[in-house]
Design a protein around this motif. Structure first.
Motif, mmCIF file in Angstrom:
data_model
loop_
_atom_site.group_PDB
_atom_site.id
_atom_site.type_symbol
_atom_site.label_atom_id
_atom_site.label_comp_id
_atom_site.label_asym_id
_atom_site.label_seq_id
_atom_site.Cartn_x
_atom_site.Cartn_y
_atom_site.Cartn_z
ATOM 1 N N TRP A 13 37.700 69.889 -9.721
ATOM 2 C CA TRP A 13 38.357 68.824 -10.480
ATOM 3 C C TRP A 13 37.615 68.602 -11.793
ATOM 4 N N THR A 14 38.372 68.546 -12.897
ATOM 5 C CA THR A 14 37.779 68.424 -14.225
ATOM 6 C C THR A 14 38.427 67.276 -14.992
ATOM 7 N N PRO A 15 37.823 66.838 -16.098
ATOM 8 C CA PRO A 15 38.455 65.806 -16.930
ATOM 9 C C PRO A 15 39.838 66.222 -17.418
ATOM 10 N N GLU A 16 40.062 67.518 -17.627
ATOM 11 C CA GLU A 16 41.376 67.987 -18.069
ATOM 12 C C GLU A 16 42.433 67.744 -16.992
ATOM 13 N N PHE A 17 42.069 67.987 -15.751
ATOM 14 C CA PHE A 17 43.004 67.711 -14.661
ATOM 15 C C PHE A 17 43.245 66.206 -14.526
ATOM 16 N N GLU A 18 42.199 65.412 -14.728
ATOM 17 C CA GLU A 18 42.349 63.963 -14.655
ATOM 18 C C GLU A 18 43.313 63.465 -15.730
ATOM 19 N N GLN A 19 43.200 63.999 -16.946
ATOM 20 C CA GLN A 19 44.107 63.609 -18.015
ATOM 21 C C GLN A 19 45.552 63.991 -17.681
ATOM 22 N N VAL A 72 47.760 78.486 -3.252
ATOM 23 C CA VAL A 72 46.355 78.203 -2.977
ATOM 24 C C VAL A 72 45.581 78.101 -4.288
ATOM 25 N N GLY A 73 44.808 77.022 -4.420
ATOM 26 C CA GLY A 73 44.041 76.786 -5.641
ATOM 27 C C GLY A 73 44.664 75.772 -6.568
ATOM 28 N N ASP A 74 45.949 75.468 -6.369
ATOM 29 C CA ASP A 74 46.610 74.473 -7.215
ATOM 30 C C ASP A 74 46.010 73.087 -7.000
ATOM 31 N N TRP A 75 46.086 72.277 -8.048
ATOM 32 C CA TRP A 75 45.833 70.846 -7.932
ATOM 33 C C TRP A 75 47.179 70.134 -7.955
ATOM 34 N N VAL A 76 47.370 69.227 -6.999
ATOM 35 C CA VAL A 76 48.636 68.509 -6.892
ATOM 36 C C VAL A 76 48.365 67.008 -6.832
ATOM 37 N N LEU A 77 49.429 66.237 -7.019
ATOM 38 C CA LEU A 77 49.368 64.791 -6.827
ATOM 39 C C LEU A 77 50.265 64.438 -5.647
ATOM 40 N N ALA A 78 49.701 63.701 -4.699
ATOM 41 C CA ALA A 78 50.413 63.400 -3.462
ATOM 42 C C ALA A 78 50.387 61.905 -3.170
ATOM 43 N N VAL A 88 53.754 65.507 -1.440
ATOM 44 C CA VAL A 88 53.393 66.108 -2.719
ATOM 45 C C VAL A 88 54.541 65.923 -3.711
ATOM 46 N N HIS A 89 54.218 65.296 -4.852
ATOM 47 C CA HIS A 89 55.234 65.030 -5.872
ATOM 48 C C HIS A 89 55.116 65.930 -7.096
ATOM 49 N N ALA A 90 53.909 66.417 -7.400
ATOM 50 C CA ALA A 90 53.742 67.172 -8.646
ATOM 51 C C ALA A 90 52.628 68.200 -8.511
ATOM 52 N N VAL A 91 52.812 69.330 -9.190
ATOM 53 C CA VAL A 91 51.773 70.337 -9.340
ATOM 54 C C VAL A 91 51.235 70.230 -10.758
ATOM 55 N N LEU A 92 49.930 70.038 -10.907
ATOM 56 C CA LEU A 92 49.348 69.898 -12.235
ATOM 57 C C LEU A 92 49.315 71.252 -12.947
ATOM 58 N N PRO A 93 49.383 71.244 -14.288
ATOM 59 C CA PRO A 93 49.360 72.503 -15.042
ATOM 60 C C PRO A 93 48.162 73.366 -14.669
ATOM 61 N N MET A 106 57.636 87.566 -10.712
ATOM 62 C CA MET A 106 56.207 87.311 -10.598
ATOM 63 C C MET A 106 55.879 86.677 -9.256
ATOM 64 N N GLN A 107 54.801 87.155 -8.624
ATOM 65 C CA GLN A 107 54.275 86.527 -7.419
ATOM 66 C C GLN A 107 52.904 85.966 -7.725
ATOM 67 N N LEU A 108 52.772 84.645 -7.586
ATOM 68 C CA LEU A 108 51.482 83.997 -7.783
ATOM 69 C C LEU A 108 50.636 84.171 -6.531
ATOM 70 N N LEU A 109 49.408 84.640 -6.723
ATOM 71 C CA LEU A 109 48.489 84.813 -5.600
ATOM 72 C C LEU A 109 47.579 83.600 -5.444
ATOM 73 N N SER A 110 47.072 83.074 -6.532
ATOM 74 C CA SER A 110 46.226 81.880 -6.496
ATOM 75 C C SER A 110 46.160 81.281 -7.890
ATOM 76 N N ALA A 111 45.697 80.047 -7.968
ATOM 77 C CA ALA A 111 45.695 79.318 -9.238
ATOM 78 C C ALA A 111 44.332 78.696 -9.506
ATOM 79 N N ASN A 112 44.078 78.470 -10.781
ATOM 80 C CA ASN A 112 42.865 77.771 -11.228
ATOM 81 C C ASN A 112 41.589 78.478 -10.762
ATOM 82 N N VAL A 113 41.598 79.804 -10.924
ATOM 83 C CA VAL A 113 40.447 80.628 -10.567
ATOM 84 C C VAL A 113 39.622 80.908 -11.821
ATOM 85 N N ASP A 114 38.313 80.769 -11.724
ATOM 86 C CA ASP A 114 37.427 81.013 -12.861
ATOM 87 C C ASP A 114 36.975 82.460 -12.947
#
Length: 329
Positions: A13-19, A72-78, A88-93, A106-114
Motif C-alpha cells: 500500500w502506497t500514498p498513490e493508492f491512498e489518493q 492476484v495483486g490488485d488493490w480493491v475497495l470493499a 468489493v466495489h472497485a479495483v484501484l488503478p 489479453m490475460q492478466l496474470l498478476s497486478a502491481n508487481v515491482d
C-alpha cells in the motif's frame, strides 16, 4: 476475519493508492470502503488481505456489470457487510501488470508487481527466444526483471550459461542459485525491497516452489520430487500470494510453457526494428523467411540479435521461429 492485523504498507500500500482510494470514496458517498489486496480469486469471490487480516469477499453487481475482474495483486475497495463477506466495489488503478496475449486478447496474470523473477535451469530449459519473450512481457507491463539460473550445479560450465543469459539483456541482473540447498537465496531476497511485490515465473519443474519456501523460511508451497531425469515436477496449480518475512510480497505462479507478449502498442520498445522494416520488400513482411527482408539481413550482419527479432515477432502476433538468416563469416 482470520489472522493478525496487517500493516498495509508492508504488503504494497502506497500514498498513490491512498489518493486513488480517496477519489473513489468521493464518488460513493454513504459507503464505507476499506482497502484490501487480492490474495486469491474465485469465479465471483476473492480472498483479501485487509488491515484486519485475511477476509473473504464477493463482487458487487456494479463490478460485474463493468466487466472488471480483480486479479492476484490488485488493490480493491470493499464494503463491510454484517455477518457476510466483504463486498468489493472497485479495483484501484494498477501501477504495473504481468500479462500475456491469448486468442481472446489479453490475460492478466498478476497486478502491481515491482520485480518479476524469471527462473530457468540448465537441464534443457535454456531457450533464449522464450526467455527474451518473458523479459519483453515484464518490460511491457512496467515491472523490472531478473533472471534466476537455478540448479546451477547441473552444468559443467556455469559461467558460460550465465554469460548466455546476461547477453539477453545486459540491464537485467542474472543470479545463479541452488534453491534446494539455500545457495543464492539471499541474493534473490535482496532484489525485493521493503513493501515491494515480486512475481516468480518460469516453466514447470524449475524449482519455483522450492525457492518460495526458501524465501519464506517455511514449507508453505508444495514441491515435487525430482525424477530420474533430475527435473522437478509441476506442483503450483494456482497463483498464490505470500507475505515475506521483513515485509514484501511474493506471487508464486503456475508453470508457463511459454508466453506471448501483450502490448497496447505492439511496436513499442522495438523502434529499431520498425525502422529496419521500412526497407523490407513486402509491406506486410513478418520478418521470418520472406525474400527481401531488411530485418533478416540485419540479423545476418550481426546488427541486431535473432532473439530480439523473435521477441518482436511474438509481440506482433507472428508465428514463432527465428528468422532464417546466415551470419556472415
Amino acid at each position: 476475519m482470520n489472522g493478525p492485523e496487517l500493516n498495509l504498507s508492508e504488503i504494497g500500500w502506497t500514498p498513490e493508492f491512498e489518493q486513488a482510494a480517496q477519489e473513489v470514496r468521493l464518488g460513493a458517498p454513504g459507503l464505507t470502503l476499506l482497502p484490501g489486496r487480492v490474495a486469491g480469486v474465485g469465479r465471483n469471490t476473492a480472498t483479501l488481505w485487509t488491515q484486519g487480516g485475511a477476509q473473504e469477499s464477493v463482487f458487487a453487481g456494479t463490478l460485474r456489470q463493468a466487466d472488471v475482474t480483480p486479479v492476484v495483486g490488485d488493490w480493491v475497495l470493499a464494503e463491510p457487510v454484517p455477518d457476510a463477506p466483504l463486498r468489493v466495489h472497485a479495483v484501484l488503478p494498477r501501477r504495473t501488470q504481468l500479462a500475456r496475449a491469448v486468442q481472446s486478447g489479453m490475460q492478466l496474470l498478476s497486478a502491481n508487481v515491482d520485480v518479476v523473477l524469471v527462473m530457468t535451469a540448465p537441464d534443457g530449459d535454456i531457450d533464449e527466444a522464450r526467455l527474451s519473450r518473458y523479459l519483453e512481457a515484464v518490460r511491457a507491463g512496467g515491472a523490472r526483471a531478473a533472471l534466476l539460473l537455478n540448479k546451477v550445479d547441473l552444468t559443467r560450465k556455469p559461467e558460460a550459461v550465465l554469460a548466455q543469459l546476461r547477453a539477453l539483456d545486459p540491464a537485467v541482473p542474472v543470479l545463479p542459485l541452488r534453491a534446494k540447498e539455500g545457495e543464492g537465496v539471499a541474493g534473490v531476497r535482496a532484489l525485493i525491497g521493503p513493501g515491494e511485490t515480486a512475481a516468480l515465473i518460469g516453466s514447470s519443474g524449475m524449482g519455483k516452489s522450492t525457492l518460495t519456501n526458501a524465501l519464506l523460511g517455511r514449507e508453505a508451497a508444495q514441491t515435487g520430487e525430482v525424477g530420474a531425469t533430475r527435473e522437478g515436477r509441476h506442483t503450483t496449480t494456482a497463483r498464490t500470494l505470500y507475505r515475506l518475512p521483513g515485509g514484501g510480497v511474493l506471487v508464486d505462479n503456475p508453470g508457463l510453457r511459454d508466453i506471448e507478449v501483450w502490448r497496447e502498442d505492439a511496436a513499442a520498445g522495438f523502434e529499431d526494428i520498425e525502422a529496419l522494416a521500412a526497407d523490407c520488400r513486402f509491406r506486410k513482411c513478418t520478418h521470418g523467411s520472406e525474400p527481401g527482408c531488411a530485418v533478416v539481413r540485419a540479423v545476418a550482419r550481426g546488427q541486431i540479435s535473432e532473439e530480439r527479432v523473435e521477441a518482436y515477432r511474438a509481440a506482433q502476433g507472428f508465428a514463432t521461429g527465428r528468422p532464417k538468416a546466415k551470419r556472415r563469416k
